[in-house]
Design a protein around this motif. Structure first.
Motif, PDB file in Angstrom:
ATOM      1  N   ASP A   1     -30.747  -6.115  11.899  1.00  0.00           N
ATOM      2  CA  ASP A   1     -31.723  -5.300  12.621  1.00  0.00           C
ATOM      3  C   ASP A   1     -31.560  -5.548  14.110  1.00  0.00           C
ATOM      4  O   ASP A   1     -32.170  -6.454  14.677  1.00  0.00           O
ATOM      5  N   GLY A   2     -30.714  -4.746  14.776  1.00  0.00           N
ATOM      6  CA  GLY A   2     -30.463  -4.945  16.202  1.00  0.00           C
ATOM      7  C   GLY A   2     -31.652  -4.615  17.072  1.00  0.00           C
ATOM      8  O   GLY A   2     -31.825  -5.189  18.147  1.00  0.00           O
ATOM      9  N   VAL A   3     -32.499  -3.709  16.621  1.00  0.00           N
ATOM     10  CA  VAL A   3     -33.664  -3.328  17.416  1.00  0.00           C
ATOM     11  C   VAL A   3     -34.634  -4.490  17.539  1.00  0.00           C
ATOM     12  O   VAL A   3     -35.175  -4.778  18.614  1.00  0.00           O
ATOM     13  N   ILE A   4     -34.872  -5.196  16.414  1.00  0.00           N
ATOM     14  CA  ILE A   4     -35.780  -6.356  16.446  1.00  0.00           C
ATOM     15  C   ILE A   4     -35.218  -7.429  17.359  1.00  0.00           C
ATOM     16  O   ILE A   4     -35.938  -8.038  18.160  1.00  0.00           O
ATOM     17  N   ASN A   5     -33.928  -7.673  17.253  1.00  0.00           N
ATOM     18  CA  ASN A   5     -33.310  -8.696  18.103  1.00  0.00           C
ATOM     19  C   ASN A   5     -33.419  -8.338  19.578  1.00  0.00           C
ATOM     20  O   ASN A   5     -33.703  -9.200  20.421  1.00  0.00           O
ATOM     21  N   GLU A   6     -33.179  -7.075  19.888  1.00  0.00           N
ATOM     22  CA  GLU A   6     -33.292  -6.640  21.287  1.00  0.00           C
ATOM     23  C   GLU A   6     -34.715  -6.815  21.794  1.00  0.00           C
ATOM     24  O   GLU A   6     -34.953  -7.272  22.914  1.00  0.00           O
ATOM     25  N   PHE A   7     -35.675  -6.413  20.962  1.00  0.00           N
ATOM     26  CA  PHE A   7     -37.079  -6.546  21.346  1.00  0.00           C
ATOM     27  C   PHE A   7     -37.440  -8.008  21.604  1.00  0.00           C
ATOM     28  O   PHE A   7     -38.082  -8.354  22.604  1.00  0.00           O
ATOM     29  N   LEU A   8     -37.038  -8.907  20.694  1.00  0.00           N
ATOM     30  CA  LEU A   8     -37.397 -10.327  20.840  1.00  0.00           C
ATOM     31  C   LEU A   8     -36.730 -10.949  22.058  1.00  0.00           C
ATOM     32  O   LEU A   8     -37.349 -11.751  22.761  1.00  0.00           O
ATOM     33  N   SER A   9     -35.466 -10.585  22.322  1.00  0.00           N
ATOM     34  CA  SER A   9     -34.789 -11.182  23.477  1.00  0.00           C
ATOM     35  C   SER A   9     -35.477 -10.794  24.784  1.00  0.00           C
ATOM     36  O   SER A   9     -35.671 -11.626  25.668  1.00  0.00           O
ATOM     37  N   ARG A  10     -35.864  -9.546  24.893  1.00  0.00           N
ATOM     38  CA  ARG A  10     -36.571  -9.110  26.105  1.00  0.00           C
ATOM     39  C   ARG A  10     -37.965  -9.739  26.166  1.00  0.00           C
ATOM     40  O   ARG A  10     -38.421 -10.150  27.241  1.00  0.00           O
ATOM     41  N   PHE A  11     -38.640  -9.742  25.033  1.00  0.00           N
ATOM     42  CA  PHE A  11     -39.986 -10.306  24.995  1.00  0.00           C
ATOM     43  C   PHE A  11     -39.985 -11.773  25.400  1.00  0.00           C
ATOM     44  O   PHE A  11     -40.821 -12.228  26.194  1.00  0.00           O
ATOM     45  N   VAL A  12     -39.035 -12.548  24.854  1.00  0.00           N
ATOM     46  CA  VAL A  12     -38.953 -13.989  25.173  1.00  0.00           C
ATOM     47  C   VAL A  12     -38.682 -14.204  26.647  1.00  0.00           C
ATOM     48  O   VAL A  12     -39.272 -15.084  27.290  1.00  0.00           O
ATOM     49  N   TRP A  13     -37.828 -13.388  27.212  1.00  0.00           N
ATOM     50  CA  TRP A  13     -37.482 -13.548  28.641  1.00  0.00           C
ATOM     51  C   TRP A  13     -38.713 -13.385  29.537  1.00  0.00           C
ATOM     52  O   TRP A  13     -38.957 -14.184  30.442  1.00  0.00           O
ATOM     53  N   ILE A  14     -39.522 -12.357  29.279  1.00  0.00           N
ATOM     54  CA  ILE A  14     -40.677 -12.101  30.135  1.00  0.00           C
ATOM     55  C   ILE A  14     -41.788 -13.118  29.888  1.00  0.00           C
ATOM     56  O   ILE A  14     -42.413 -13.628  30.827  1.00  0.00           O
TER      57      ILE A  14
ATOM     58  N   LYS B   1     -53.946 -10.017  25.044  1.00  0.00           N
ATOM     59  CA  LYS B   1     -53.803  -8.909  25.984  1.00  0.00           C
ATOM     60  C   LYS B   1     -52.460  -8.985  26.705  1.00  0.00           C
ATOM     61  O   LYS B   1     -51.765  -7.976  26.886  1.00  0.00           O
ATOM     62  N   THR B   2     -52.076 -10.219  27.101  1.00  0.00           N
ATOM     63  CA  THR B   2     -50.788 -10.389  27.772  1.00  0.00           C
ATOM     64  C   THR B   2     -49.642 -10.071  26.821  1.00  0.00           C
ATOM     65  O   THR B   2     -48.675  -9.391  27.183  1.00  0.00           O
ATOM     66  N   VAL B   3     -49.746 -10.575  25.568  1.00  0.00           N
ATOM     67  CA  VAL B   3     -48.697 -10.304  24.586  1.00  0.00           C
ATOM     68  C   VAL B   3     -48.581  -8.800  24.334  1.00  0.00           C
ATOM     69  O   VAL B   3     -47.490  -8.242  24.245  1.00  0.00           O
ATOM     70  N   TRP B   4     -49.716  -8.153  24.226  1.00  0.00           N
ATOM     71  CA  TRP B   4     -49.710  -6.708  23.957  1.00  0.00           C
ATOM     72  C   TRP B   4     -49.100  -5.926  25.125  1.00  0.00           C
ATOM     73  O   TRP B   4     -48.310  -5.012  24.939  1.00  0.00           O
TER      74      TRP B   4
END
Length: 712
Positions: free
Chosen positions: A89-102, A160-163
């Motif tokens: 699932d490349g979409v999930i991985n992309e989402f998590l990598s960006r999310f973790v960075w921010i 709220k921040t996570v969302w």
């Protein structure tokens, strides 16, 4: 917002204890050491500028990279299956990598005193909870459901921040996907073709780039729209199939229930009678009506041509590929024998032939007029005559007309109208008059097109008075003449110097609502100039300027020619000076009149000076100027230049008219070139021109002088 309160104190205390376990489970120990993606946007700057890490030379494309890094360091075989599942699932991985960075940046800003291990622990807790929520129903479902119901393990500010970060990451991912799609549509052949066309018409630089993105975006939106329609159609088809299946089951149940019932029709007694809106359609008279309707339908909707196959098709191709000079009678006879054509087959074949080879069509169409199967009628003859007339094939049209008369078919009104237009177009006045009288004899009242053709025939034949009588006949029948008819009549009267006719046409034009134009005023000036009335010509010239028309080169030349008739050089020069003050610049026509005038006055130097001004304008001296120069040089005794001018005129003898020939011959006689004078007289007669009485006297006198010189 203070992120120190985002995570509970107990979570911060236990972060160090569980960080090792979480790092081992999710492989986040290498996140800090891995490069930072350059394409992520800082939340504090509203996504306007990308965040940069000086330690990072490359962007991280997906979360897969972190998983691989962690797996390489840990090397636990139990995690292989989990890693492979994550990679699917490349979409999930992309989402998590960006999310973790921010989120890491926000934690570092909120807890600047905490070490890296503690930050990693807090990050593990947040990511673990986000992943667990995502596993329940995906990213978008997590965001839509959790917006109204925050997670129990997070405080309200933390959720709220996570969302917000999750929405930001999801929006960026959508933009990236759209950007990738745009790259594909930028290379679409249709977009490239439009860009090439824009480049050909002169669009360059930023504007072309903007147009290319605009066309690619429109193409992408169009594709997405049709894809959505396909999805809706597929969903509708599935719902219909489900509904039909349900109805089928219900119908089977109903049929089983009705099997026991016996259904029978009542016995019919007597004839069936059909009554529709009070009409008894069972009556026998409606059979005849149906037959008549069927016959009318055959007339309104003609039959389809027979299919051409086999050998007949080969013969058809041979006919189409033939030359106009070939004898087509044997091929046509073979084609008729094979196909047994009807009228509709002939018409279809001729139409096909006309589209592919017009010359061959004319020949075949004339041949088939004698075919019995073609059943030629008057309309076939008139259509062929009209086709020849439009191509200016006068002889061919007259041959078809002769054949039509030989077959006992007299021209009708439509055919006579075609003949009027044809003869008027080629300048055959007698033929046009005969066809026009034929129309009248059949009781046809000519329309405006027939009147126009006849008027133009009279005008082209130099008979403007007869054309004027036709125009008055039009007005008596309340048919308003067009402006083109008025101008043609005015031009004809002007060329013949008939000031009375020109004045009448000008007055009628004004009464008809047509205001004076530069062209009409110029024609009036020319008419009075040729009639030798420079005062009236100047009066019309001044009136033209009064109504707001600035004289052009042709109008000024006409006015000077009127002064030339009476040799009023002072008035001509004063007019030129006045016009030049108003910005007028003389052209070729004005200089031509002045050269002719100065040549008659034997002012050779002044005439040559004006000839140089014509050359300065980049124009070629007209034939009239060469005639004037020859006459001037011949009378002045400049033999060399006279012979040069004569050579130019002899090379253009086909363009000379009767007046030019007489001026040249008189100049040759006056200059002593008697042999050349008689030679040019022979050229004049060969062109069909008749010498005037004065010219014949001059030629006879030159012969007597020459014979008298030879006698002694």
């Amino acid at each position: 917002m203070n992120l120190r309160h985002l995570v509970s104190r107990q979570a911060v205390t236990n972060a160090s204890k569980i960080s090792a376990r979480l790092r081992y489970a999710y492989g986040f120990t290498t996140m800090a050491a891995d490069p930072v993606p350059l394409s992520f946007h800082s939340p504090s700057q509203d996504g306007s500028k990308p965040l940069k890490n000086p330690r990072c030379p490359k962007p991280i494309s997906s979360f897969n990279r972190y998983i691989h890094s962690a797996q390489a360091q840990v090397g636990d075989p139990k995690l292989d299956s989990e890693v492979s599942d994550e990679e699917e699932d490349g979409v999930i991985n992309e989402f998590l990598s960006r999310f973790v960075w921010i989120i890491r940046q926000k934690l570092n800003e909120a807890y600047p005193d905490c070490d890296k291990e503690t930050i990693d622990g807090m990050l593990m807790i947040i990511v673990q909870k986000v992943v667990s929520e995502m596993e329940k129903g995906g990213i978008e479902q997590m965001l839509s459901e959790s917006q109204s119901t925050p997670l129990e393990d997070f405080s309200e500010d933390l959720w709220k921040t996570v969302w917000e970060v999750s929405n930001m990451v999801l929006e960026d991912m959508k933009k990236e996907v759209k950007k990738e799609k745009m790259k594909g549509f930028l290379q679409e052949e249709e977009v490239k073709e439009m860009c090439r066309f824009a480049g050909e018409v002169g669009i360059r630089g930023d504007m072309l780039r903007e147009l290319r993105f605009k066309w690619a975006r429109e193409k992408m939106e169009e594709t997405e729209f049709y894809q959505s329609l396909e999805r809706l159609r597929e969903e509708d088809r599935k719902s219909q199939e489900e509904g039909e299946a349900a109805e089928g089951m219900q119908a089977e149940t109903t049929m089983e229930e009705e099997k026991s019932k016996v259904v029978s029709l009542p016995k019919r007694r007597g004839k069936i009678r059909y009554n529709i809106y009070g009409l008894d359609l069972s009556d026998s008279k409606w059979v005849d009506v149906a037959d008549k309707i069927h016959e009318a339908e055959e007339i309104i909707w003609p039959q389809e041509p027979k299919p051409i196959t086999g050998k007949c098709k080969l013969v058809t191709e041979r006919i189409i590929q033939s030359n106009v000079a070939d004898d087509l009678s044997p091929l046509l006879a073979e084609w008729v024998e094979l196909l047994q054509p009807s009228k509709i087959d002939w018409l279809y074949f001729l139409d096909r032939l006309r589209k592919q080879n017009t010359g061959l069509y004319f020949k075949v169409a004339e041949l088939v007029l004698n075919e019995k199967s073609f059943q030629a009628n008057i309309r076939d003859y008139s259509m062929l005559i009209d086709a020849h007339a439009k191509q200016n094939h006068l002889e061919d049209a007259e041959r078809i007309l002769k054949k039509m008369n030989e077959n006992g078919i007299q021209p009708d009104i439509l055919t006579a109208t075609i003949l009027v237009h044809m003869y008027s177009k080629v300048g055959n006045l007698d033929g046009a008059k005969e066809a026009f009288e034929s129309l009248r004899s059949q009781g046809f009242k000519p329309d405006i097109k027939v009147y126009n053709s006849m008027i133009m025939a009279y005008v082209n034949a130099g008979q403007p008075k007869l054309a004027e009588s036709l125009m008055r006949e039009m007005e008596a029948r309340d048919i308003k003449p067009t402006k083109e008819i008025f101008m043609a009549l005015l031009r004809s009267f002007s060329q013949s110097g008939d000031i009375g006719g020109a004045g009448r046409i000008a007055n009628i034009m004004q009464f008809a609502g047509f205001q004076p134009t530069l062209e009409s005023c110029t024609l009036l000036v020319e008419a009075y100039g040729k009639a030798g009335d420079p005062d009236q010509a100047r009066s019309n010239f001044d009136y033209m300027m009064k109504v707001g028309h600035r004289p052009d080169d042709r109008c000024t030349a006409s006015m000077l020619a009127a002064y030339e008739k009476k040799n009023l050089l002072d008035k001509a020069l004063n007019l030129l000076m006045q016009l030049e003050k108003d910005g007028f610049e003389p052209g070729v026509a004005t200089y031509s009149v002045l050269i002719d005038w100065l040549g008659k006055l034997q002012l050779v130097d002044e005439a040559e000076q004006l000839l140089g001004k014509i050359a300065e304008q980049g124009e070629t001296a007209p034939l009239k100027v060469h005639v004037s120069l020859f006459e001037m040089y011949a009378k002045a005794g400049v033999e060399k230049k006279a012979l040069q001018a004569l050579g130019v005129l002899e090379a253009k003898k086909e363009q000379l008219g009767s007046g030019e020939f007489e001026r040249i011959i008189n100049g040759l006689i006056n200059g002593g070139f008697k042999q050349d004078a008689h030679r040019f007289h022979g050229l004049m007669e060969a062109r069909g021109f008749v010498a005037s009485y004065s010219l014949n006297l001059a030629l006879a006198a030159s012969r007597l002088k020459r014979s008298g010189t030879r006698g002694p």
